[in-house]
Scaffold this motif. Structure first.
Motif, PDB file in Angstrom:
ATOM      1  N   VAL A  36      40.682  93.514  24.388  1.00 17.05           N
ATOM      2  CA  VAL A  36      41.023  92.942  23.089  1.00 17.05           C
ATOM      3  C   VAL A  36      42.444  93.385  22.761  1.00 17.05           C
ATOM      4  O   VAL A  36      42.787  94.565  22.914  1.00 17.05           O
ATOM      5  N   SER A  37      43.263  92.436  22.307  1.00 19.84           N
ATOM      6  CA  SER A  37      44.646  92.764  21.956  1.00 19.84           C
ATOM      7  C   SER A  37      44.677  93.779  20.815  1.00 19.84           C
ATOM      8  O   SER A  37      43.719  93.914  20.049  1.00 19.84           O
ATOM      9  N   LYS A  38      45.782  94.515  20.688  1.00 18.93           N
ATOM     10  CA  LYS A  38      45.895  95.541  19.660  1.00 18.93           C
ATOM     11  C   LYS A  38      45.742  94.983  18.254  1.00 18.93           C
ATOM     12  O   LYS A  38      45.225  95.661  17.370  1.00 18.93           O
ATOM     13  N   ASP A  39      46.167  93.728  18.039  1.00 24.97           N
ATOM     14  CA  ASP A  39      46.021  93.128  16.707  1.00 24.97           C
ATOM     15  C   ASP A  39      44.631  92.521  16.490  1.00 24.97           C
ATOM     16  O   ASP A  39      44.322  92.018  15.414  1.00 24.97           O
ATOM     17  N   GLY A  40      43.769  92.570  17.524  1.00 30.21           N
ATOM     18  CA  GLY A  40      42.408  92.078  17.416  1.00 30.21           C
ATOM     19  C   GLY A  40      42.269  90.567  17.404  1.00 30.21           C
ATOM     20  O   GLY A  40      41.193  90.044  17.174  1.00 30.21           O
ATOM     21  N   MET A  41      43.330  89.857  17.690  1.00 26.92           N
ATOM     22  CA  MET A  41      43.313  88.402  17.602  1.00 26.92           C
ATOM     23  C   MET A  41      42.981  87.699  18.928  1.00 26.92           C
ATOM     24  O   MET A  41      42.607  86.536  18.925  1.00 26.92           O
ATOM     25  N   THR A  42      43.138  88.395  20.054  1.00 21.80           N
ATOM     26  CA  THR A  42      42.933  87.764  21.356  1.00 21.80           C
ATOM     27  C   THR A  42      42.082  88.656  22.256  1.00 21.80           C
ATOM     28  O   THR A  42      42.304  89.866  22.329  1.00 21.80           O
ATOM     29  N   SER A  43      41.116  88.055  22.918  1.00 19.01           N
ATOM     30  CA  SER A  43      40.310  88.751  23.927  1.00 19.01           C
ATOM     31  C   SER A  43      40.542  88.076  25.272  1.00 19.01           C
ATOM     32  O   SER A  43      40.549  86.847  25.357  1.00 19.01           O
ATOM     33  N   THR A  44      40.732  88.873  26.301  1.00 19.63           N
ATOM     34  CA  THR A  44      40.936  88.361  27.651  1.00 19.63           C
ATOM     35  C   THR A  44      39.857  88.943  28.558  1.00 19.63           C
ATOM     36  O   THR A  44      39.664  90.159  28.592  1.00 19.63           O
ATOM     37  N   VAL A  45      39.165  88.072  29.272  1.00 21.33           N
ATOM     38  CA  VAL A  45      38.120  88.494  30.200  1.00 21.33           C
ATOM     39  C   VAL A  45      38.501  88.015  31.595  1.00 21.33           C
ATOM     40  O   VAL A  45      38.732  86.828  31.805  1.00 21.33           O
ATOM     41  N   THR A  46      38.597  88.951  32.539  1.00 22.07           N
ATOM     42  CA  THR A  46      38.894  88.595  33.918  1.00 22.07           C
ATOM     43  C   THR A  46      37.710  89.000  34.795  1.00 22.07           C
ATOM     44  O   THR A  46      37.051  89.996  34.531  1.00 22.07           O
ATOM     45  N   ALA A  47      37.453  88.213  35.817  1.00 24.11           N
ATOM     46  CA  ALA A  47      36.366  88.506  36.746  1.00 24.11           C
ATOM     47  C   ALA A  47      36.797  88.123  38.154  1.00 24.11           C
ATOM     48  O   ALA A  47      37.444  87.093  38.351  1.00 24.11           O
ATOM     49  N   LYS A  48      36.445  88.980  39.106  1.00 24.93           N
ATOM     50  CA  LYS A  48      36.710  88.715  40.523  1.00 24.93           C
ATOM     51  C   LYS A  48      35.515  89.198  41.317  1.00 24.93           C
ATOM     52  O   LYS A  48      34.949  90.247  41.015  1.00 24.93           O
ATOM     53  N   GLY A  49      35.149  88.422  42.315  1.00 20.75           N
ATOM     54  CA  GLY A  49      34.034  88.850  43.137  1.00 20.75           C
ATOM     55  C   GLY A  49      33.533  87.763  44.044  1.00 20.75           C
ATOM     56  O   GLY A  49      34.268  86.829  44.392  1.00 20.75           O
ATOM     57  N   LYS A  50      32.252  87.893  44.408  1.00 17.53           N
ATOM     58  CA  LYS A  50      31.618  86.973  45.327  1.00 17.53           C
ATOM     59  C   LYS A  50      30.434  86.311  44.625  1.00 17.53           C
ATOM     60  O   LYS A  50      29.584  87.002  44.063  1.00 17.53           O
ATOM     61  N   GLY A  51      30.405  85.001  44.624  1.00 17.69           N
ATOM     62  CA  GLY A  51      29.325  84.247  43.991  1.00 17.69           C
ATOM     63  C   GLY A  51      28.070  84.261  44.840  1.00 17.69           C
ATOM     64  O   GLY A  51      28.066  84.744  45.975  1.00 17.69           O
ATOM     65  N   PRO A  52      26.969  83.704  44.322  1.00 14.73           N
ATOM     66  CA  PRO A  52      25.707  83.681  45.062  1.00 14.73           C
ATOM     67  C   PRO A  52      25.794  82.896  46.369  1.00 14.73           C
ATOM     68  O   PRO A  52      25.020  83.123  47.289  1.00 14.73           O
ATOM     69  N   ASP A  53      26.782  81.981  46.456  1.00 14.60           N
ATOM     70  CA  ASP A  53      26.969  81.208  47.681  1.00 14.60           C
ATOM     71  C   ASP A  53      27.822  81.948  48.715  1.00 14.60           C
ATOM     72  O   ASP A  53      28.080  81.430  49.795  1.00 14.60           O
ATOM     73  N   GLY A  54      28.268  83.176  48.363  1.00 21.30           N
ATOM     74  CA  GLY A  54      29.069  83.977  49.285  1.00 21.30           C
ATOM     75  C   GLY A  54      30.559  83.719  49.196  1.00 21.30           C
ATOM     76  O   GLY A  54      31.342  84.398  49.841  1.00 21.30           O
ATOM     77  N   LYS A  55      30.967  82.745  48.394  1.00 23.08           N
ATOM     78  CA  LYS A  55      32.389  82.428  48.253  1.00 23.08           C
ATOM     79  C   LYS A  55      33.035  83.322  47.202  1.00 23.08           C
ATOM     80  O   LYS A  55      32.433  83.634  46.177  1.00 23.08           O
ATOM     81  N   MET A  56      34.284  83.706  47.459  1.00 23.77           N
ATOM     82  CA  MET A  56      35.032  84.530  46.525  1.00 23.77           C
ATOM     83  C   MET A  56      35.438  83.699  45.303  1.00 23.77           C
ATOM     84  O   MET A  56      35.691  82.506  45.426  1.00 23.77           O
ATOM     85  N   PHE A  57      35.478  84.346  44.137  1.00 25.61           N
ATOM     86  CA  PHE A  57      35.929  83.669  42.926  1.00 25.61           C
ATOM     87  C   PHE A  57      36.813  84.603  42.109  1.00 25.61           C
ATOM     88  O   PHE A  57      36.778  85.818  42.268  1.00 25.61           O
ATOM     89  N   SER A  58      37.609  84.015  41.254  1.00 23.85           N
ATOM     90  CA  SER A  58      38.465  84.752  40.342  1.00 23.85           C
ATOM     91  C   SER A  58      38.641  83.901  39.093  1.00 23.85           C
ATOM     92  O   SER A  58      38.992  82.724  39.190  1.00 23.85           O
ATOM     93  N   THR A  59      38.358  84.485  37.923  1.00 23.20           N
ATOM     94  CA  THR A  59      38.489  83.733  36.684  1.00 23.20           C
ATOM     95  C   THR A  59      39.208  84.557  35.626  1.00 23.20           C
ATOM     96  O   THR A  59      39.143  85.786  35.638  1.00 23.20           O
ATOM     97  N   VAL A  60      39.888  83.869  34.736  1.00 24.57           N
ATOM     98  CA  VAL A  60      40.492  84.487  33.561  1.00 24.57           C
ATOM     99  C   VAL A  60      40.136  83.604  32.370  1.00 24.57           C
ATOM    100  O   VAL A  60      40.360  82.396  32.391  1.00 24.57           O
ATOM    101  N   SER A  61      39.548  84.216  31.337  1.00 24.78           N
ATOM    102  CA  SER A  61      39.185  83.491  30.120  1.00 24.78           C
ATOM    103  C   SER A  61      39.899  84.156  28.947  1.00 24.78           C
ATOM    104  O   SER A  61      39.884  85.389  28.831  1.00 24.78           O
TER     105      SER A  61
END
Length: 66
Positions: A36-61
């Protein structure tokens, strides 16, 4: 759970940041960071790993407070 994980370990990584590790059968399948940003106005979620199908993924929300 995401990616078929059977456990999640969360830890505080600072006053505005949390890190998570998703595991399946004791093996790490993904890492997630939420910040969460210091001003509390923005949240950033990042994820990296392997999905159930075995393929690598990377996301930023990005979420902005209205």
């Amino acid at each position: 759970m995401p990616g078929g994980a059977d456990s999640i370990v969360l830890k505080h990584a600072g006053s505005h940041k949390t890190e998570g590790t998703l595991k399946k059968g004791g093996k790490e399948i993904a890492k997630v960071t939420a910040e969460v940003s210091k001003d509390g106005m923005t949240s950033t979620v990042t994820a990296k790993g392997k999905g159930p199908d075995g393929k690598m993924f990377s996301t930023v929300s990005i979420y902005e407070k209205q």
